[in-house]
Design a protein around this motif. Structure first.
Motif, PDB file in Angstrom:
ATOM      1  N   GLN A 126       0.832  -1.204   0.000  1.00 48.23           N
ATOM      2  CA  GLN A 126       0.000   0.000   0.000  1.00 48.23           C
ATOM      3  C   GLN A 126       0.865   1.251   0.000  1.00 48.23           C
ATOM      4  OE1 GLN A 126      -2.775   1.148  -0.543  1.00 48.23           O
ATOM      5  NE2 GLN A 126      -4.414  -0.241   0.019  1.00 48.23           N
ATOM      6  N   VAL A 127       0.323   2.290  -0.548  1.00 46.16           N
ATOM      7  CA  VAL A 127       1.006   3.578  -0.582  1.00 46.16           C
ATOM      8  C   VAL A 127       0.120   4.595   0.125  1.00 46.16           C
ATOM      9  CG1 VAL A 127       1.894   5.417  -2.045  1.00 46.16           C
ATOM     10  CG2 VAL A 127       2.151   3.031  -2.761  1.00 46.16           C
ATOM     11  N   GLN A 128       0.722   5.344   1.014  1.00 45.99           N
ATOM     12  CA  GLN A 128      -0.005   6.425   1.670  1.00 45.99           C
ATOM     13  C   GLN A 128       0.508   7.750   1.115  1.00 45.99           C
ATOM     14  OE1 GLN A 128       1.606   3.936   3.866  1.00 45.99           O
ATOM     15  NE2 GLN A 128      -0.273   2.815   3.382  1.00 45.99           N
ATOM     16  N   LEU A 129      -0.434   8.648   0.858  1.00 49.58           N
ATOM     17  CA  LEU A 129      -0.094   9.950   0.293  1.00 49.58           C
ATOM     18  C   LEU A 129      -0.644  11.040   1.201  1.00 49.58           C
ATOM     19  CD1 LEU A 129      -1.107   9.108  -3.387  1.00 49.58           C
ATOM     20  CD2 LEU A 129       1.212   9.141  -2.453  1.00 49.58           C
ATOM     21  N   ALA A 130       0.199  11.988   1.536  1.00 47.86           N
ATOM     22  CA  ALA A 130      -0.210  13.074   2.429  1.00 47.86           C
ATOM     23  C   ALA A 130       0.083  14.410   1.777  1.00 47.86           C
ATOM     24  CB  ALA A 130       0.527  12.959   3.758  1.00 47.86           C
ATOM     25  N   GLU A 131      -0.969  15.149   1.504  1.00 43.53           N
ATOM     26  CA  GLU A 131      -0.813  16.456   0.870  1.00 43.53           C
ATOM     27  C   GLU A 131      -0.745  17.555   1.915  1.00 43.53           C
ATOM     28  OE1 GLU A 131      -4.030  14.203  -1.593  1.00 43.53           O
ATOM     29  OE2 GLU A 131      -3.530  14.542   0.518  1.00 43.53           O
ATOM     30  N   SER A 132      -0.121  18.640   1.531  1.00 47.36           N
ATOM     31  CA  SER A 132      -0.089  19.825   2.377  1.00 47.36           C
ATOM     32  C   SER A 132       0.161  21.032   1.495  1.00 47.36           C
ATOM     33  CB  SER A 132       0.990  19.710   3.446  1.00 47.36           C
ATOM     34  OG  SER A 132       2.281  19.587   2.853  1.00 47.36           O
ATOM     35  N   GLY A 133      -0.088  22.208   2.062  1.00 49.44           N
ATOM     36  CA  GLY A 133       0.220  23.438   1.357  1.00 49.44           C
ATOM     37  C   GLY A 133      -0.968  24.212   0.835  1.00 49.44           C
ATOM     38  N   GLY A 134      -2.155  23.642   0.936  1.00 52.83           N
ATOM     39  CA  GLY A 134      -3.313  24.360   0.453  1.00 52.83           C
ATOM     40  C   GLY A 134      -3.563  25.624   1.266  1.00 52.83           C
ATOM     41  N   ALA A 135      -4.103  26.642   0.612  1.00 55.15           N
ATOM     42  CA  ALA A 135      -4.353  27.916   1.278  1.00 55.15           C
ATOM     43  C   ALA A 135      -5.292  28.756   0.423  1.00 55.15           C
ATOM     44  CB  ALA A 135      -3.040  28.664   1.502  1.00 55.15           C
ATOM     45  N   THR A 136      -5.627  29.916   0.925  1.00 50.09           N
ATOM     46  CA  THR A 136      -6.392  30.902   0.174  1.00 50.09           C
ATOM     47  C   THR A 136      -5.434  31.979  -0.303  1.00 50.09           C
ATOM     48  OG1 THR A 136      -8.410  30.508   1.435  1.00 50.09           O
ATOM     49  CG2 THR A 136      -8.241  32.594   0.253  1.00 50.09           C
ATOM     50  N   VAL A 137      -5.440  32.227  -1.593  1.00 49.42           N
ATOM     51  CA  VAL A 137      -4.563  33.243  -2.171  1.00 49.42           C
ATOM     52  C   VAL A 137      -5.369  34.117  -3.113  1.00 49.42           C
ATOM     53  CG1 VAL A 137      -2.503  31.809  -1.997  1.00 49.42           C
ATOM     54  CG2 VAL A 137      -3.879  31.741  -4.076  1.00 49.42           C
ATOM     55  N   GLN A 138      -4.834  35.266  -3.419  1.00 46.48           N
ATOM     56  CA  GLN A 138      -5.492  36.161  -4.364  1.00 46.48           C
ATOM     57  C   GLN A 138      -5.124  35.764  -5.787  1.00 46.48           C
ATOM     58  OE1 GLN A 138      -4.463  40.211  -3.258  1.00 46.48           O
ATOM     59  NE2 GLN A 138      -6.356  40.383  -2.072  1.00 46.48           N
ATOM     60  N   ALA A 139      -5.990  36.110  -6.695  1.00 49.56           N
ATOM     61  CA  ALA A 139      -5.717  35.844  -8.102  1.00 49.56           C
ATOM     62  C   ALA A 139      -4.392  36.477  -8.491  1.00 49.56           C
ATOM     63  CB  ALA A 139      -6.844  36.381  -8.969  1.00 49.56           C
ATOM     64  N   GLY A 140      -3.628  35.736  -9.277  1.00 54.40           N
ATOM     65  CA  GLY A 140      -2.302  36.193  -9.659  1.00 54.40           C
ATOM     66  C   GLY A 140      -1.204  35.722  -8.732  1.00 54.40           C
ATOM     67  N   GLY A 141      -1.580  35.156  -7.606  1.00 51.63           N
ATOM     68  CA  GLY A 141      -0.606  34.713  -6.622  1.00 51.63           C
ATOM     69  C   GLY A 141      -0.064  33.343  -6.921  1.00 51.63           C
ATOM     70  N   SER A 142       0.790  32.863  -6.025  1.00 48.73           N
ATOM     71  CA  SER A 142       1.449  31.578  -6.197  1.00 48.73           C
ATOM     72  C   SER A 142       1.264  30.728  -4.956  1.00 48.73           C
ATOM     73  CB  SER A 142       2.949  31.774  -6.453  1.00 48.73           C
ATOM     74  OG  SER A 142       3.180  32.559  -7.586  1.00 48.73           O
ATOM     75  N   LEU A 143       1.433  29.428  -5.148  1.00 50.74           N
ATOM     76  CA  LEU A 143       1.288  28.485  -4.052  1.00 50.74           C
ATOM     77  C   LEU A 143       2.068  27.231  -4.406  1.00 50.74           C
ATOM     78  CD1 LEU A 143      -0.396  28.636  -1.414  1.00 50.74           C
ATOM     79  CD2 LEU A 143      -2.194  27.371  -2.616  1.00 50.74           C
ATOM     80  N   ARG A 144       2.587  26.556  -3.400  1.00 48.49           N
ATOM     81  CA  ARG A 144       3.251  25.271  -3.635  1.00 48.49           C
ATOM     82  C   ARG A 144       2.630  24.204  -2.748  1.00 48.49           C
ATOM     83  NH1 ARG A 144       9.541  23.288  -2.917  1.00 48.49           N
ATOM     84  NH2 ARG A 144       8.924  23.174  -0.716  1.00 48.49           N
ATOM     85  N   LEU A 145       2.172  23.153  -3.393  1.00 54.46           N
ATOM     86  CA  LEU A 145       1.620  21.999  -2.691  1.00 54.46           C
ATOM     87  C   LEU A 145       2.675  20.910  -2.596  1.00 54.46           C
ATOM     88  CD1 LEU A 145      -1.864  21.731  -4.466  1.00 54.46           C
ATOM     89  CD2 LEU A 145      -1.204  23.159  -2.514  1.00 54.46           C
ATOM     90  N   SER A 146       2.582  20.130  -1.527  1.00 51.18           N
ATOM     91  CA  SER A 146       3.486  18.997  -1.341  1.00 51.18           C
ATOM     92  C   SER A 146       2.686  17.723  -1.207  1.00 51.18           C
ATOM     93  CB  SER A 146       4.337  19.192  -0.077  1.00 51.18           C
ATOM     94  OG  SER A 146       5.116  20.355  -0.138  1.00 51.18           O
ATOM     95  N   CYS A 147       3.275  16.645  -1.653  1.00 44.04           N
ATOM     96  CA  CYS A 147       2.678  15.325  -1.496  1.00 44.04           C
ATOM     97  C   CYS A 147       3.785  14.370  -1.064  1.00 44.04           C
ATOM     98  CB  CYS A 147       2.044  14.844  -2.785  1.00 44.04           C
ATOM     99  SG  CYS A 147       1.460  13.121  -2.699  1.00 44.04           S
TER     100      CYS A 147
END
Length: 125
Positions: free
Chosen positions: A1-22
């Motif tokens: 089995q493989v477990q996957l854990a995401e993080s990094g979600g947020a609220t940002v304004q249009a035009g902004g940037s974000l980085r998600l991790s898994c």
């Protein structure tokens, strides 16, 4: 089995940037293809990007090409989704998924074998 854990979600304004991790754990040898899916209320879940960890090849949905970039950690079994110039239509729950081997294209959600719980991204206008 493989477990996957995401993080990094947020609220940002249009035009902004974000980085998600898994972060993957467990039998990561069977998770050579990792990808991101997006779930928006009232719409079907869609594949955003698929990434072959052994070669670094990536396939992107056309709507995010040039704005999103997937990469992997050099040491840990973790992939990152860097998102730039975000738009309100990019909002949704981003879900990390994995399977053994990509198919040279953006995979559909049901083509994966393992899925994480997801992380919420909200882009405000």
């Amino acid at each position: 089995q493989v477990q996957l854990a995401e993080s990094g979600g947020a609220t940002v304004q249009a035009g902004g940037s974000l980085r998600l991790s898994c972060a993957a754990s467990g039998n990561t040898a069977s998770a050579t293809c990792m990808g991101w899916l997006r779930q928006t209320p009232g719409q079907e879940q869609e594949g955003i990007v698929s990434f072959e960890t052994s070669t670094g090849n990536a396939w992107y949905r056309s709507s995010v090409k040039g704005r999103f970039n997937i990469s992997q950690d050099n040491v840990e079994p973790t992939v990152y989704l860097s998102m730039a110039n975000l738009k309100p239509e990019d909002s949704g729950v981003y879900i990390c998924a994995a399977r053994l081997g990509c198919r040279g294209r953006v995979l559909r959600p049901h083509e994966y074998n393992h899925w994480g719980q997801g992380t919420q991204v909200t882009v405000s206008s």
